[in-house]
Scaffold this active site. Structure first.
Site, PDB file in Angstrom:
ATOM      1  N   ARG A  78      -7.001  -4.301 -11.380  1.00  0.00           N
ATOM      2  CA  ARG A  78      -6.956  -3.079 -10.560  1.00  0.00           C
ATOM      3  C   ARG A  78      -8.313  -2.354 -10.612  1.00  0.00           C
ATOM      4  O   ARG A  78      -8.780  -1.808  -9.652  1.00  0.00           O
ATOM      5  CB  ARG A  78      -5.883  -2.106 -11.071  1.00  0.00           C
ATOM      6  CG  ARG A  78      -4.484  -2.663 -11.267  1.00  0.00           C
ATOM      7  CD  ARG A  78      -3.661  -2.615 -10.004  1.00  0.00           C
ATOM      8  NE  ARG A  78      -4.042  -3.609  -9.031  1.00  0.00           N
ATOM      9  CZ  ARG A  78      -3.798  -4.916  -9.158  1.00  0.00           C
ATOM     10  NH1 ARG A  78      -3.169  -5.406 -10.192  1.00  0.00           N
ATOM     11  NH2 ARG A  78      -4.185  -5.753  -8.225  1.00  0.00           N
ATOM     12  N   VAL A  81      -3.574   6.461  -9.802  1.00  0.00           N
ATOM     13  CA  VAL A  81      -4.431   6.321 -10.976  1.00  0.00           C
ATOM     14  C   VAL A  81      -5.876   6.040 -10.557  1.00  0.00           C
ATOM     15  O   VAL A  81      -6.757   5.935 -11.399  1.00  0.00           O
ATOM     16  CB  VAL A  81      -3.889   5.233 -11.938  1.00  0.00           C
ATOM     17  CG1 VAL A  81      -2.515   5.644 -12.467  1.00  0.00           C
ATOM     18  CG2 VAL A  81      -3.804   3.859 -11.279  1.00  0.00           C
ATOM     19  N   ASP A  82      -6.112   5.933  -9.248  1.00  0.00           N
ATOM     20  CA  ASP A  82      -7.494   5.730  -8.782  1.00  0.00           C
ATOM     21  C   ASP A  82      -8.251   7.057  -8.841  1.00  0.00           C
ATOM     22  O   ASP A  82      -7.664   8.116  -9.067  1.00  0.00           O
ATOM     23  CB  ASP A  82      -7.517   5.106  -7.369  1.00  0.00           C
ATOM     24  CG  ASP A  82      -6.968   6.037  -6.291  1.00  0.00           C
ATOM     25  OD1 ASP A  82      -7.419   7.199  -6.196  1.00  0.00           O
ATOM     26  OD2 ASP A  82      -6.084   5.599  -5.514  1.00  0.00           O
ATOM     27  N   GLY A 126       1.848  10.189   1.705  1.00  0.00           N
ATOM     28  CA  GLY A 126       1.893   8.789   1.306  1.00  0.00           C
ATOM     29  C   GLY A 126       2.616   8.490   0.011  1.00  0.00           C
ATOM     30  O   GLY A 126       2.083   7.794  -0.845  1.00  0.00           O
ATOM     31  N   THR A 127       3.824   8.983  -0.103  1.00  0.00           N
ATOM     32  CA  THR A 127       4.640   8.591  -1.269  1.00  0.00           C
ATOM     33  C   THR A 127       6.068   8.345  -0.816  1.00  0.00           C
ATOM     34  O   THR A 127       6.587   9.044   0.052  1.00  0.00           O
ATOM     35  CB  THR A 127       4.602   9.640  -2.402  1.00  0.00           C
ATOM     36  OG1 THR A 127       5.624   9.322  -3.356  1.00  0.00           O
ATOM     37  CG2 THR A 127       4.793  11.058  -1.916  1.00  0.00           C
ATOM     38  N   HIS A 146       0.169  10.161 -13.344  1.00  0.00           N
ATOM     39  CA  HIS A 146       0.472   8.845 -13.935  1.00  0.00           C
ATOM     40  C   HIS A 146      -0.732   8.222 -14.631  1.00  0.00           C
ATOM     41  O   HIS A 146      -0.764   7.019 -14.836  1.00  0.00           O
ATOM     42  CB  HIS A 146       1.032   7.905 -12.851  1.00  0.00           C
ATOM     43  CG  HIS A 146       2.371   8.343 -12.334  1.00  0.00           C
ATOM     44  ND1 HIS A 146       2.918   7.886 -11.151  1.00  0.00           N
ATOM     45  CD2 HIS A 146       3.280   9.207 -12.849  1.00  0.00           C
ATOM     46  CE1 HIS A 146       4.100   8.453 -10.963  1.00  0.00           C
ATOM     47  NE2 HIS A 146       4.338   9.269 -11.971  1.00  0.00           N
TER      48      HIS A 146
HETATM   49  P1  OAD Z   1       5.031   3.614  -2.961  1.00  0.00           P
HETATM   50  O1  OAD Z   1       4.422   2.275  -2.810  1.00  0.00           O
HETATM   51  O2  OAD Z   1       6.381   3.722  -3.542  1.00  0.00           O
HETATM   52  O3  OAD Z   1       5.060   4.356  -1.556  1.00  0.00           O
HETATM   53  C1  OAD Z   1       3.936   4.349  -0.731  1.00  0.00           C
HETATM   54  C2  OAD Z   1       4.179   5.260   0.451  1.00  0.00           C
HETATM   55  O4  OAD Z   1       2.981   5.269   1.194  1.00  0.00           O
HETATM   56  C3  OAD Z   1       5.314   4.806   1.373  1.00  0.00           C
HETATM   57  O5  OAD Z   1       6.133   5.923   1.700  1.00  0.00           O
HETATM   58  C4  OAD Z   1       4.563   4.296   2.606  1.00  0.00           C
HETATM   59  O6  OAD Z   1       5.282   4.522   3.810  1.00  0.00           O
HETATM   60  C5  OAD Z   1       3.314   5.147   2.569  1.00  0.00           C
HETATM   61  N1  OAD Z   1       2.145   4.562   3.263  1.00  0.00           N
HETATM   62  C6  OAD Z   1       1.835   3.272   3.485  1.00  0.00           C
HETATM   63  N2  OAD Z   1       0.680   3.184   4.155  1.00  0.00           N
HETATM   64  C7  OAD Z   1       0.233   4.449   4.348  1.00  0.00           C
HETATM   65  C8  OAD Z   1      -0.910   5.033   4.979  1.00  0.00           C
HETATM   66  N3  OAD Z   1      -1.835   4.287   5.547  1.00  0.00           N
HETATM   67  N4  OAD Z   1      -1.016   6.372   4.973  1.00  0.00           N
HETATM   68  C9  OAD Z   1      -0.067   7.155   4.399  1.00  0.00           C
HETATM   69  N5  OAD Z   1       1.016   6.668   3.803  1.00  0.00           N
HETATM   70  C10 OAD Z   1       1.178   5.342   3.781  1.00  0.00           C
HETATM   71  O7  OAD Z   1       3.960   4.509  -3.796  1.00  0.00           O
HETATM   72  P2  OAD Z   1       4.185   5.869  -4.603  1.00  0.00           P
HETATM   73  O8  OAD Z   1       5.250   6.702  -3.970  1.00  0.00           O
HETATM   74  O9  OAD Z   1       2.849   6.465  -4.799  1.00  0.00           O
HETATM   75  O10 OAD Z   1       3.532   4.595 -10.871  1.00  0.00           O
HETATM   76  O11 OAD Z   1       4.717   5.299  -5.980  1.00  0.00           O
HETATM   77  C11 OAD Z   1       4.964   6.153  -7.043  1.00  0.00           C
HETATM   78  C12 OAD Z   1       4.680   5.481  -8.368  1.00  0.00           C
HETATM   79  O12 OAD Z   1       5.355   4.229  -8.450  1.00  0.00           O
HETATM   80  C13 OAD Z   1       3.237   5.096  -8.577  1.00  0.00           C
HETATM   81  O13 OAD Z   1       2.447   6.173  -9.040  1.00  0.00           O
HETATM   82  C14 OAD Z   1       3.296   4.015  -9.580  1.00  0.00           C
HETATM   83  C15 OAD Z   1       4.491   3.250  -9.061  1.00  0.00           C
HETATM   84  O14 OAD Z   1       5.233   2.547  -9.999  1.00  0.00           O
HETATM   85  C16 OAD Z   1       3.115   3.972 -11.990  1.00  0.00           C
HETATM   86  O15 OAD Z   1       2.662   2.849 -12.008  1.00  0.00           O
HETATM   87  C17 OAD Z   1       3.288   4.785 -13.216  1.00  0.00           C
END
Ligand code: OAD
Length: 233
Positions: free
Chosen positions: A59, A91-92, A175-176, A107
């Protein structure tokens, strides 16, 4: 002097997707290719630390080759008119590299490692020597681990994050997938009447939360739209 409105932004992997970092749960996302509980949990690290170090080293190599995108940059620009606080699950370090001043990582941080025996001892890896510096041993000789919050571990910055959200005049989520708690629950702490914007091309449902304006778009497009909305207020 009139105080600037407080804009609190909660970001997830989607804000960095257009920089070329894969999200976790989209098709082709990281958790489709890696067994999450092996590489990102406390048990996984205890069982096979080498695998976990290798995963985070990959990563890191990816991160140093990508750049902040227009969404990160737009958030940094908003500091001209707002007191901007970013709470990120990422984490970036792309928010910092784009110029944002207040970034709270929920995180952990990819480019940092921390001592297993002295948890307050944290080192930042040298970007120019990533290939040759093992992330497993600190300069003081301590065995090190990624400075990442693994699944099964508490989220030390969550209380600070809740405090920030309570102060928000405007709250933005970008974006979550809103599935990982406690981060996903932050939206519950917004004061009643505070406008909330949620930018995501595939937004999750936010039942029971009032005043959410969903901007169904990528982070860079959505930020352009948000800027227009904020300007017109
Ligand atoms: P997810 O991968 O669960 O969700 C990513 C979100 O980004 C989704 O809702 C997508 O629709 C959206 N997405 C995709 N492309 C996009 C774009 N170009 N612009 C905006 N949004 C876009 O990621 P997180 O919700 O961040 O934790 O995940 C939460 C945590 O789960 C992370 O911090 C990580 C992971 O396990 C750890 O590793 C501790």
């Amino acid at each position: 002097m009139e105080r600037k409105p407080i804009l609190v932004v909660s970001t997830g992997a989607g804000v960095s997707a257009e920089s070329g970092i894969s999200t976790f749960r989209d098709a082709g996302g990281l958790w489709e290719n890696y067994p999450v509980m092996q590489v990102a949990s406390a048990d996984g690290f205890a069982r096979d630390p080498e695998l976990v170090h290798r995963f985070y080293n990959e990563r890191r190599k990816q991160l140093i080759n990508v750049q902040p995108n227009d969404a990160h940059k737009a958030l940094a620009e908003l500091e001209k008119d707002y007191d901007v606080y970013i709470i990120t699950q990422n984490v970036d370090d792309l928010h910092e590299r784009a110029g944002s001043s207040n970034v709270l990582h929920l995180h952990g941080e990819l480019m940092k490692i921390r001592s297993i025996i002295h948890p307050d001892y944290v080192e930042t890896l040298d970007v120019d020597h990533l290939e040759t510096t093992p992330a497993t041993r600190g300069k003081n000789g301590d065995p090190m681990r990624p400075h990442i919050v693994f699944f099964q571990e508490p989220v030390p910055n969550i209380e600070k994050a809740v405090e920030l959200v309570r102060q928000a005049d405007i709250f933005v989520v970008i974006g979550t997938s809103l599935v990982v708690y406690p981060a996903a629950g932050l939206i519950q702490f917004v004061r009643p009447g505070t406008p909330i914007y949620y930018i995501d091309p595939n937004p999750a449902a936010t039942p029971g939360i009032a005043d959410v304006t969903v901007i169904k778009a990528t982070a860079t497009e959505g930020m352009r739209e948000l800027e227009k909305i904020l300007l017109s207020e």
